[in-house]
Scaffold this motif. Structure first.
Motif, PDB file in Angstrom:
ATOM      1  N   GLY A   7       1.147  -1.182  -0.298  1.00 67.43           N
ATOM      2  CA  GLY A   7      -0.294   0.288  -0.153  1.00 67.43           C
ATOM      3  C   GLY A   7       0.784   0.900   0.332  1.00 67.43           C
ATOM      4  N   ALA A   8       0.633   2.545  -0.364  1.00 69.16           N
ATOM      5  CA  ALA A   8       0.837   3.424  -0.875  1.00 69.16           C
ATOM      6  C   ALA A   8       1.469   4.714   0.846  1.00 69.16           C
ATOM      7  N   GLY A   9       0.590   4.056   2.023  1.00 67.24           N
ATOM      8  CA  GLY A   9       1.060   4.110   2.684  1.00 67.24           C
ATOM      9  C   GLY A   9       2.491   3.751   3.149  1.00 67.24           C
ATOM     10  N   VAL A  10       2.620   2.132   3.732  1.00 62.06           N
ATOM     11  CA  VAL A  10       3.803   1.383   3.712  1.00 62.06           C
ATOM     12  C   VAL A  10       5.033   2.271   3.906  1.00 62.06           C
ATOM     13  N   VAL A  11       5.495   2.079   4.805  1.00 58.19           N
ATOM     14  CA  VAL A  11       6.990   3.657   5.191  1.00 58.19           C
ATOM     15  C   VAL A  11       7.758   2.500   4.470  1.00 58.19           C
ATOM     16  N   THR A  12       8.703   2.903   3.949  1.00 57.95           N
ATOM     17  CA  THR A  12       9.443   2.562   2.806  1.00 57.95           C
ATOM     18  C   THR A  12      10.478   1.020   3.656  1.00 57.95           C
ATOM     19  N   SER A  13      11.162   1.641   4.551  1.00 61.18           N
ATOM     20  CA  SER A  13      12.010   0.823   5.539  1.00 61.18           C
ATOM     21  C   SER A  13      11.413  -0.896   5.843  1.00 61.18           C
ATOM     22  N   HIS A  14      10.237  -0.595   6.396  1.00 65.46           N
ATOM     23  CA  HIS A  14       9.148  -1.309   6.655  1.00 65.46           C
ATOM     24  C   HIS A  14       8.932  -3.017   5.752  1.00 65.46           C
ATOM     25  N   LEU A  15       9.244  -2.342   4.241  1.00 67.92           N
ATOM     26  CA  LEU A  15       9.169  -3.158   2.849  1.00 67.92           C
ATOM     27  C   LEU A  15      10.132  -3.548   3.139  1.00 67.92           C
ATOM     28  N   ASP A  16      11.082  -3.153   3.481  1.00 69.08           N
ATOM     29  CA  ASP A  16      12.701  -3.743   3.243  1.00 69.08           C
ATOM     30  C   ASP A  16      12.817  -4.840   4.631  1.00 69.08           C
ATOM     31  N   ASP A  17      12.682  -4.213   5.987  1.00 72.26           N
ATOM     32  CA  ASP A  17      12.321  -4.992   7.108  1.00 72.26           C
ATOM     33  C   ASP A  17      11.651  -6.505   6.561  1.00 72.26           C
ATOM     34  N   ALA A  18      10.456  -6.063   5.955  1.00 73.15           N
ATOM     35  CA  ALA A  18       9.685  -7.660   5.981  1.00 73.15           C
ATOM     36  C   ALA A  18      10.152  -8.738   4.555  1.00 73.15           C
ATOM     37  N   ALA A  19      10.834  -8.137   3.985  1.00 74.42           N
ATOM     38  CA  ALA A  19      11.816  -8.416   2.976  1.00 74.42           C
ATOM     39  C   ALA A  19      12.514  -9.627   3.043  1.00 74.42           C
ATOM     40  N   ASP A  33      16.494   2.703  -1.601  1.00 73.39           N
ATOM     41  CA  ASP A  33      16.789   3.233  -0.050  1.00 73.39           C
ATOM     42  C   ASP A  33      17.321   4.813  -0.417  1.00 73.39           C
ATOM     43  N   PRO A  34      16.297   5.800  -0.366  1.00 71.01           N
ATOM     44  CA  PRO A  34      15.930   6.522  -0.122  1.00 71.01           C
ATOM     45  C   PRO A  34      16.712   7.405   1.117  1.00 71.01           C
ATOM     46  N   VAL A  35      17.580   8.474   1.661  1.00 74.11           N
ATOM     47  CA  VAL A  35      18.051   8.366   2.930  1.00 74.11           C
ATOM     48  C   VAL A  35      17.106   8.842   4.449  1.00 74.11           C
ATOM     49  N   SER A  36      15.575   9.280   3.617  1.00 70.02           N
ATOM     50  CA  SER A  36      14.278   9.177   4.705  1.00 70.02           C
ATOM     51  C   SER A  36      13.962   7.669   4.593  1.00 70.02           C
ATOM     52  N   SER A  37      14.230   6.525   4.089  1.00 66.80           N
ATOM     53  CA  SER A  37      13.585   5.304   4.308  1.00 66.80           C
ATOM     54  C   SER A  37      13.033   4.886   5.404  1.00 66.80           C
ATOM     55  N   GLU A  38      13.572   5.519   6.635  1.00 63.13           N
ATOM     56  CA  GLU A  38      13.156   5.019   7.903  1.00 63.13           C
ATOM     57  C   GLU A  38      11.668   5.618   8.039  1.00 63.13           C
ATOM     58  N   TRP A  39      11.382   7.051   7.613  1.00 67.38           N
ATOM     59  CA  TRP A  39      10.308   7.641   6.856  1.00 67.38           C
ATOM     60  C   TRP A  39       9.037   7.871   6.404  1.00 67.38           C
ATOM     61  N   SER A  40      10.004   7.485   5.538  1.00 66.85           N
ATOM     62  CA  SER A  40       9.460   8.043   3.975  1.00 66.85           C
ATOM     63  C   SER A  40       8.137   6.861   3.935  1.00 66.85           C
ATOM     64  N   GLY A  79       5.145   7.466  -1.843  1.00 64.77           N
ATOM     65  CA  GLY A  79       5.360   9.058  -1.879  1.00 64.77           C
ATOM     66  C   GLY A  79       6.893   8.625  -3.122  1.00 64.77           C
ATOM     67  N   ASN A  80       7.925   7.355  -2.727  1.00 63.09           N
ATOM     68  CA  ASN A  80       8.707   7.593  -3.008  1.00 63.09           C
ATOM     69  C   ASN A  80       8.505   6.850  -4.755  1.00 63.09           C
ATOM     70  N   ILE A  81       6.915   6.146  -4.923  1.00 64.69           N
ATOM     71  CA  ILE A  81       6.858   5.977  -6.618  1.00 64.69           C
ATOM     72  C   ILE A  81       6.416   7.896  -7.357  1.00 64.69           C
ATOM     73  N   ALA A  82       6.003   8.541  -6.195  1.00 58.74           N
ATOM     74  CA  ALA A  82       5.023   9.212  -6.711  1.00 58.74           C
ATOM     75  C   ALA A  82       6.485  10.669  -7.220  1.00 58.74           C
ATOM     76  N   THR A  83       7.615  10.379  -6.920  1.00 57.51           N
ATOM     77  CA  THR A  83       8.737  11.287  -7.229  1.00 57.51           C
ATOM     78  C   THR A  83      10.118  10.051  -7.985  1.00 57.51           C
ATOM     79  N   ASN A  84      10.120   9.045  -7.919  1.00 56.71           N
ATOM     80  CA  ASN A  84      10.782   7.969  -8.334  1.00 56.71           C
ATOM     81  C   ASN A  84      11.769   7.678  -7.632  1.00 56.71           C
ATOM     82  N   ALA A  85      12.208   8.146  -6.369  1.00 54.78           N
ATOM     83  CA  ALA A  85      13.095   8.157  -5.252  1.00 54.78           C
ATOM     84  C   ALA A  85      14.355   7.213  -5.632  1.00 54.78           C
ATOM     85  N   GLY A  86      15.795   7.812  -5.359  1.00 57.47           N
ATOM     86  CA  GLY A  86      17.095   7.539  -5.257  1.00 57.47           C
ATOM     87  C   GLY A  86      17.177   6.722  -3.898  1.00 57.47           C
ATOM     88  N   GLY A  87      18.975   6.891  -4.337  1.00 60.99           N
ATOM     89  CA  GLY A  87      18.896   6.617  -2.600  1.00 60.99           C
ATOM     90  C   GLY A  87      20.494   5.593  -2.949  1.00 60.99           C
TER      91      GLY A  87
END
Length: 458
Positions: free
Chosen positions: A116-128, A138-145, A149-157
């Protein structure tokens, strides 16, 4: 300083009651204030009329249908970590928060996740992680972003050097259009040559074409072997840039390859006195995560020494990698920061570093430059005294000159943060009139009443 636009429609008490019948609605001042701005320096003109928190794609659809029918501007919000002013609220408009869309299913056998769009990025990585997999971006903000939002901005890291940016791992999307229609793009298959690539259209669209509510993303096997950090200090910025280009052409691609100039390292040291502060104009630092990591790191450092570097391994290199991760907290602790997010071809990295240095001297302002050096993405930043409007104007002009220099070198005005409101005035310099016209026509087709993030990104 960029501000948001004013709504042409006055949301009434009756409207709010209608919305409350569709989904969760907040109108208390603390919630409105907390959702009015993102992490950028963009300042809203006023508060939104409401913050809407849908619990399903259907609730998002009903909300947008109402907003479209009434001409109410909508800002889309994940965690508010954006740095380009794209999620700043519109005065009297509504904020659609995707925080409640937190579905997270791992399909380890197919190396995918539905998220879902509201899942925190690092939580997805932790689940995997328990499956030996990872979500690579892994954007620098992955613990909060959040993923949306990552998809909407095509985030990097940092890790994107080895594994690709967000666009490279998005396989399918669920999107709500401005009129409330729900569309689903892409597929769960490895290959898909069916029709237009609508998934690619929405990735990086910054909430201007539709609201991304769910995604199917690719997971990668987690690298085997013990990570090995490396670092190299240079007395000349140009040498650092040339070393990066040589490393990428002659060595196995590292997991990350970052750069900090001496100004940035000094800033980190001010706020984190325990950090390693090597002498010199710049440091490149990164790591390999591979069974052959030690061998690869040794070869990389040999190339750096050919460019007059003092090379570093072991615990000190690991410390410098930690120093890089503390750059953003140090900038935040320093006060108001004006920054940009340019990217150039790797062979021009030394040139843009030299240009930033000369522009810093010409404008009389210190630029703190740090970068995802391996993919040519730089983040020059200027710390401005709070309340000093004249200094902020000079800083904005300086960053504008850096952006124009990047364009002149074949670069782009944003590598990973998006355009939002802060960089909109640079788009005409990057794209020709026909391309700009096509972008606006696509926007008008999917959002004819211009309710979705109007006046930003395109």
């Amino acid at each position: 300083m960029t501000t948001s636009q004013q709504t042409p429609y006055a949301v009434t008490t009756g409207d709010l009651a209608f919305l409350a019948g569709l989904t969760t609605v907040h109108t208390d001042r603390p919630t409105l204030q907390a959702h009015a701005r993102d992490s950028s320096r963009a300042v809203p003109q006023g508060l939104p009329a409401a913050v809407v928190v849908p619990a399903s794609v259907e609730e998002v659809a009903e909300t947008l249908k109402w907003a479209n029918d009434h001409g109410v501007p909508v800002s889309v919000r994940g965690a508010g970590t954006g740095l380009s002013g794209g999620a700043v609220a519109y005065r009297g408009g509504i904020v659609v928060s995707l925080a409640a869309l937190t579905r997270l299913d791992i399909d380890a056998e197919n190396l995918t996740a539905t998220v879902g769009a509201g899942v925190v990025t690092s939580h997805l990585d932790d689940a995997a992680r328990p499956y030996g997999l990872m979500y690579a971006p892994d954007p620098v903000s992955s613990e909060w972003s959040t993923i949306g939002g990552n998809i909407a901005t095509n985030a990097g890291g940092p890790r994107c050097l080895a594994h690709g940016v967000t666009a490279d791992v998005v396989m399918a999307l669920e999107v709500v259009l401005a009129d409330g229609r729900i569309v689903r793009t892409g597929s769960r298959t490895v290959k898909n040559s069916t029709g237009y690539n609508l998934t690619g259209l929405f990735v990086g669209s910054e909430g201007t074409l539709g609201i991304i509510t769910e995604a199917v993303v690719r997971l990668d096997p987690r690298p085997a072997g013990h990570p090995v950090a490396f670092a190299a200090a240079f007395s000349d910025l140009g040498d650092a840039g040339r070393a990066v280009a040589a490393v990428l052409s002659r060595c196995p691609r590292p997991e990350s390859l970052e750069l900090m100039d001496s100004n940035t390292i000094g800033l980190v040291a001010q706020h984190f006195p325990d950090e390693d502060t090597p002498a010199g104009a710049a440091v490149i630092v990164g790591e390999y995560a591979d069974p052959h990591a030690a061998e690869y790191a040794s070869a990389l450092l040999a190339v750096c020494r050919q460019h007059d570097a003092e090379t570093v391994t072991g615990p000190r290199a690991e410390n410098l990698l930690r120093t890089r991760k503390r750059v953003n907290p140090a900038l935040s602790a320093s006060g108001l920061t004006a920054s940009c997010d340019v990217a150039v071809p790797i062979t021009r990295l030394a040139d843009i570093l030299g240009k930033i240095e000369s522009l810093s001297q010409a404008f009389g302002m210190q630029v703190n430059t740090f970068a995802h050096a391996g993919d040519g993405n730089l983040h020059p930043a200027v710390v401005v005294p709070n309340g000093d409007e004249r200094a902020l104007e000079i800083a904005e002009d300086l960053l504008g000159a850096i952006t124009q220099a990047a364009l002149a070198m074949g670069g782009v005005i944003s590598g990973e943060h998006g355009i939002g409101s802060l960089k909109l005035h640079h788009l005409d310099a990057q794209y020709d009139p026909a391309t700009r016209s096509l972008q606006r026509e696509i926007k008008a087709l999917l959002d004819p009443h211009a309710i979705l993030t109007p006046g930003r990104a395109v």
